[in-house]
Design an enzyme around this catalytic site. Structure first.
Site, PDB file in Angstrom:
ATOM      1  N   HIS A  90       2.856   5.054  -5.108  1.00  0.00           N
ATOM      2  CA  HIS A  90       3.166   3.791  -5.790  1.00  0.00           C
ATOM      3  C   HIS A  90       1.885   3.048  -6.122  1.00  0.00           C
ATOM      4  O   HIS A  90       0.814   3.392  -5.625  1.00  0.00           O
ATOM      5  CB  HIS A  90       4.120   2.925  -4.971  1.00  0.00           C
ATOM      6  CG  HIS A  90       4.006   3.102  -3.484  1.00  0.00           C
ATOM      7  ND1 HIS A  90       2.983   2.583  -2.750  1.00  0.00           N
ATOM      8  CD2 HIS A  90       4.797   3.792  -2.608  1.00  0.00           C
ATOM      9  CE1 HIS A  90       3.139   2.907  -1.477  1.00  0.00           C
ATOM     10  NE2 HIS A  90       4.218   3.668  -1.352  1.00  0.00           N
TER      11      HIS A  90
ATOM     12  N   HIS B  52      -4.750 -20.801   7.680  1.00  0.00           N
ATOM     13  CA  HIS B  52      -5.547 -19.656   7.238  1.00  0.00           C
ATOM     14  C   HIS B  52      -6.225 -19.988   5.910  1.00  0.00           C
ATOM     15  O   HIS B  52      -5.523 -20.313   4.941  1.00  0.00           O
ATOM     16  CB  HIS B  52      -4.667 -18.415   7.098  1.00  0.00           C
ATOM     17  CG  HIS B  52      -3.934 -18.104   8.368  1.00  0.00           C
ATOM     18  ND1 HIS B  52      -4.481 -17.328   9.369  1.00  0.00           N
ATOM     19  CD2 HIS B  52      -2.730 -18.522   8.828  1.00  0.00           C
ATOM     20  CE1 HIS B  52      -3.629 -17.273  10.385  1.00  0.00           C
ATOM     21  NE2 HIS B  52      -2.560 -17.988  10.079  1.00  0.00           N
TER      22      HIS B  52
ATOM     23  N   GLU C  14       1.481 -11.431  12.225  1.00  0.00           N
ATOM     24  CA  GLU C  14       1.014 -12.263  11.109  1.00  0.00           C
ATOM     25  C   GLU C  14       0.304 -11.311  10.157  1.00  0.00           C
ATOM     26  O   GLU C  14      -0.631 -10.625  10.575  1.00  0.00           O
ATOM     27  CB  GLU C  14      -0.014 -13.301  11.574  1.00  0.00           C
ATOM     28  CG  GLU C  14       0.435 -14.227  12.669  1.00  0.00           C
ATOM     29  CD  GLU C  14      -0.676 -15.209  13.094  1.00  0.00           C
ATOM     30  OE1 GLU C  14      -1.734 -15.272  12.432  1.00  0.00           O
ATOM     31  OE2 GLU C  14      -0.463 -15.905  14.087  1.00  0.00           O
TER      32      GLU C  14
ATOM     33  N   HIS D 204       5.819  10.884  -2.211  1.00  0.00           N
ATOM     34  CA  HIS D 204       5.870   9.856  -3.255  1.00  0.00           C
ATOM     35  C   HIS D 204       4.567   9.075  -3.288  1.00  0.00           C
ATOM     36  O   HIS D 204       3.702   9.257  -2.425  1.00  0.00           O
ATOM     37  CB  HIS D 204       7.050   8.899  -2.993  1.00  0.00           C
ATOM     38  CG  HIS D 204       6.811   7.983  -1.833  1.00  0.00           C
ATOM     39  ND1 HIS D 204       6.923   8.401  -0.527  1.00  0.00           N
ATOM     40  CD2 HIS D 204       6.430   6.673  -1.760  1.00  0.00           C
ATOM     41  CE1 HIS D 204       6.641   7.403   0.293  1.00  0.00           C
ATOM     42  NE2 HIS D 204       6.325   6.330  -0.430  1.00  0.00           N
TER      43      HIS D 204
ATOM     44  N   HIS E 137       0.421 -24.839  10.593  1.00  0.00           N
ATOM     45  CA  HIS E 137       1.634 -24.358  11.270  1.00  0.00           C
ATOM     46  C   HIS E 137       1.368 -24.039  12.721  1.00  0.00           C
ATOM     47  O   HIS E 137       0.216 -23.907  13.156  1.00  0.00           O
ATOM     48  CB  HIS E 137       2.222 -23.136  10.547  1.00  0.00           C
ATOM     49  CG  HIS E 137       1.261 -22.003  10.362  1.00  0.00           C
ATOM     50  ND1 HIS E 137       0.265 -22.031   9.421  1.00  0.00           N
ATOM     51  CD2 HIS E 137       1.140 -20.803  10.981  1.00  0.00           C
ATOM     52  CE1 HIS E 137      -0.430 -20.899   9.469  1.00  0.00           C
ATOM     53  NE2 HIS E 137       0.075 -20.135  10.420  1.00  0.00           N
TER      54      HIS E 137
ATOM     55  N   GLU F   1       0.147   0.511   0.957  1.00  0.00           N
ATOM     56  CA  GLU F   1       1.207   0.501   1.976  1.00  0.00           C
ATOM     57  C   GLU F   1       0.577   0.393   3.360  1.00  0.00           C
ATOM     58  O   GLU F   1      -0.204   1.243   3.765  1.00  0.00           O
ATOM     59  CB  GLU F   1       2.035   1.785   1.864  1.00  0.00           C
ATOM     60  CG  GLU F   1       3.033   1.995   3.004  1.00  0.00           C
ATOM     61  CD  GLU F   1       3.885   3.251   2.788  1.00  0.00           C
ATOM     62  OE1 GLU F   1       4.264   3.525   1.629  1.00  0.00           O
ATOM     63  OE2 GLU F   1       4.150   3.971   3.762  1.00  0.00           O
TER      64      GLU F   1
ATOM     65  N   GLU G 169       0.674 -16.269   4.657  1.00  0.00           N
ATOM     66  CA  GLU G 169       0.972 -15.468   5.847  1.00  0.00           C
ATOM     67  C   GLU G 169       2.411 -14.951   5.764  1.00  0.00           C
ATOM     68  O   GLU G 169       3.339 -15.719   5.528  1.00  0.00           O
ATOM     69  CB  GLU G 169       0.796 -16.323   7.108  1.00  0.00           C
ATOM     70  CG  GLU G 169       1.278 -15.657   8.388  1.00  0.00           C
ATOM     71  CD  GLU G 169       0.935 -16.471   9.633  1.00  0.00           C
ATOM     72  OE1 GLU G 169      -0.006 -17.284   9.578  1.00  0.00           O
ATOM     73  OE2 GLU G 169       1.618 -16.299  10.656  1.00  0.00           O
TER      74      GLU G 169
ATOM     75  N   HIS H 152       1.886  10.304  -0.368  1.00  0.00           N
ATOM     76  CA  HIS H 152       2.093  10.409   1.078  1.00  0.00           C
ATOM     77  C   HIS H 152       3.542  10.728   1.414  1.00  0.00           C
ATOM     78  O   HIS H 152       4.414  10.713   0.540  1.00  0.00           O
ATOM     79  CB  HIS H 152       1.665   9.106   1.755  1.00  0.00           C
ATOM     80  CG  HIS H 152       2.282   7.880   1.159  1.00  0.00           C
ATOM     81  ND1 HIS H 152       1.729   7.233   0.061  1.00  0.00           N
ATOM     82  CD2 HIS H 152       3.404   7.181   1.469  1.00  0.00           C
ATOM     83  CE1 HIS H 152       2.477   6.194  -0.256  1.00  0.00           C
ATOM     84  NE2 HIS H 152       3.517   6.144   0.573  1.00  0.00           N
TER      85      HIS H 152
HETATM   86 MN    MN Z   1       5.177   4.719   0.357  1.00  0.00          MN
HETATM   87 MN    MN Z   2      -0.780 -18.313  11.234  1.00  0.00          MN
END
Ligand code: MN
Ligand code: MN
Length: 397
Positions: free
Chosen positions: A105, A283, A341, A103, A327, A109, A288, A148
Site C-alpha cells: 500500500h 506534544h 500514544e 500485499h 491533556h 504500516e 496523538e 509484505h
Molecule cells: Mn499491510
Molecule cells: Mn500525550
C-alpha cells in the site's frame, strides 16, 4: 436495576445527569443506560469542562467486523473518527495458519502485537528480504510501497496496525491475488515464462485474509537472497526495552532513534497504576492517536480559549488529541491501565507542564499563578511522564 449483559445478578445504580450541587436533572426517557455507565464523564462532565471540542473517542466495538476464514479485522479511519486525519488503525486477528495475504500500500504500516504470535515477511526494492516471528509487545514497520505478509502461528494472534494516513483503509490495498486476477493470463504467461495453464487455479478476486496450514520453522521457509536481508530490521522488541519507571507507572518510547526503519511513526507504551495519571503535557510535533490495551481511564483535553472536554476510555477504545492540545490521563479503574500514544512523526516528543514550570524563573511562575512555596518547591526539573500523589485515590461520581 439488573445489567442485561451481566448474568451474575448484580444490580447497579442507574446514573443520572445530575451533579452533587443539584445542577441538571434526572433522565426518565429513552436512553442507553449501559453506555451512560461506560461514559460517566460524558453524562456528568467535570465542572471544568467547557466549550466546543470535537469527538475524541471511538471504540473498535462500534465498527464493522470483516469476517473471513482465517481471521477478522475492523478499522477506525476518518470515516469513523473524523478528527483523526494523521493516522488510521486496524485491529486484526489471524487464526493458527491464517494469512493476511501478500500485499502492499501507499502508506507505511506500524504494528503492535497484542497477543499470540505471527510470522511476517517482506522484500524491499533491492531484493533484500525479511522474515521474522513476532510475539506480544513486538512491533513491525513496513515502509510505504514495500510488499509484505502476516501469518498466524500455532496459537493464532491479535494485533493493532497503524497507518500514517487517517483516510487509509486496509480493505483497499494492492493485493497479489487481485492483480493477477485482473491481468490477462497470456500476459502472466509471458511475464513468468510458463504456459497459460499454470494460472488455471489462481483466485478470481482479492483474498484479503485466508486460512492456510500452520507454517514450519523460519529456517524451513527462509529464502536466501543474493542481495542479503534488509539492512534495518522491520521488527522491534518493545518490551525488551528497559522502561523509564516513575512512581505510578512506566513508559517505553520507540521512534526512529531506536527503531531506525520507523521513519514516520513514533510511539510510547504507557503503564498507569490505579490512582496514578499520565501527567499534564502536550506534544509539539503532531496529533496523538491512542489505543487502550487494558484497564480503564479518562482523559481531559484542553484546547485553549476556556475549552476542555473529558472522555472515558477502556480496553479496545481509540482516543485522539489534536496537535499541541494539553491533556492528561487518569487511571479510573482498579487494574493497571496500559495504552499506546502514537504519532505520525520520526520522533517522540512531549512537553511537561511540571518541568516547564520548574525550569522557568520562580518569581514569574509565582506571580503568574499566584501560588506559594508549597507548589514552587515541589516542581520537578526531571520529567516524570506518569505521576502518583500518595494520598490520592479516584472515586467515581
Ligand atoms: Mn499491510
Ligand atoms: Mn500525550
Amino acid at each position: 436495576m439488573r445489567n442485561p449483559n451481566d448474568d451474575s445478578g448484580k444490580s447497579f445504580i442507574v446514573p443520572q445527569p445530575v451533579r452533587s450541587d443539584g445542577t441538571g436533572g434526572p433522565d426518565f426517557g429513552p436512553r442507553d443506560i449501559l453506555r451512560d455507565i461506560e461514559n460517566p464523564d460524558m453524562l456528568v462532565p467535570p465542572v471544568t469542562d467547557a466549550g466546543l471540542l470535537p469527538n475524541l473517542k471511538m471504540s473498535f466495538s462500534d465498527t464493522h467486523m470483516q469476517l473471513n476464514h482465517g481471521g477478522w479485522s475492523r478499522e477506525i479511519t476518518v470515516r469513523e473518527l473524523p478528527v483523526a486525519t494523521t493516522l488510521a488503525g486496524v485491529n486484526m486477528s489471524l487464526t493458527p495458519g491464517g494469512i493476511r495475504e501478500l500485499h502492499w500500500h501507499q502508506q507505511a504500516e506500524w504494528a503492535y502485537m497484542i497477543l499470540g504470535r505471527a510470522r511476517i515477511t517482506s522484500v524491499d526494492q533491492n531484493g533484500r528480504n525479511f522474515i521474522a516471528d513476532v510475539g506480544p509487545g513486538d512491533l513491525w514497520y513496513f515502509p510505504p510501497g514495500i510488499p509484505h505478509s502476516i501469518q498466524g502461528l500455532a496459537e493464532g494472534c491479535e494485533f493493532l496496525l497503524v497507518f500514517d494516513d487517517g483516510s487509509f483503509s486496509d480493505l483497499n490495498t494492492l493485493s497479489i491475488s487481485d492483480w493477477l486476477a485482473h491481468t490477462p493470463k497470456e500476459v502472466l504467461s509471458a511475464n513468468f515464462g510458463v504456459p497459460v495453464n499454470a494460472f488455471d487455479a489462481i483466485p478470481q478476486e482479492q483474498l484479503y485474509i485466508f486460512q492456510d496450514g500452520i507454517p514450519g520453522s523460519i529456517e524451513s521457509q527462509e529464502i536466501q537472497s543474493p542481495y542479503g536481508s534488509v539492512p534495518q530490521s522491520f521488527s522491534h522488541r518493545l518490551l525488551a526495552q528497559p522502561p523509564m519507571k516513575t512512581p505510578g507507572g512506566s513508559v517505553r518510547i520507540v521512534d526512529s532513534t531506536n527503531f531506525p526503519i520507523s521513519k514516520t511513526v513514533a510511539a510510547a507504551l504507557v503503564e498507569i497504576e490505579p490512582g496514578a495519571m499520565r501527567e499534564l503535557h502536550w506534544h509539539p510535533n503532531n496529533d496523538e492517536w491512542q489505543y487502550y490495551l487494558t484497564g480503564q481511564g479518562r482523559m481531559t483535553v484542553f484546547a485553549g480559549n476556556g475549552a476542555a472536554r473529558t472522555f472515558d476510555y477502556r480496553a479496545g477504545d481509540v482516543g485522539y488529541v489534536p496537535f499541541a492540545y494539553g491533556h492528561y490521563i487518569q487511571n479510573t479503574g482498579t487494574k493497571t491501565l496500559w495504552f499506546l500514544e502514537i504519532f505520525k512523526s520520526d520522533r517522540f516528543v512531549d512537553v511537561s507542564l511540571n518541568q516547564w514550570m520548574a525550569l522557568t524563573p520562580r518569581d514569574l511562575v509565582r506571580d503568574n499563578l499566584n501560588v506559594g512555596p508549597e507548589l514552587l518547591n515541589a516542581l520537578r526539573k526531571e520529567k516524570w511522564p506518569v505521576v502518583k500523589y500518595p494520598g490520592f485515590s479516584y472515586y467515581p461520581k
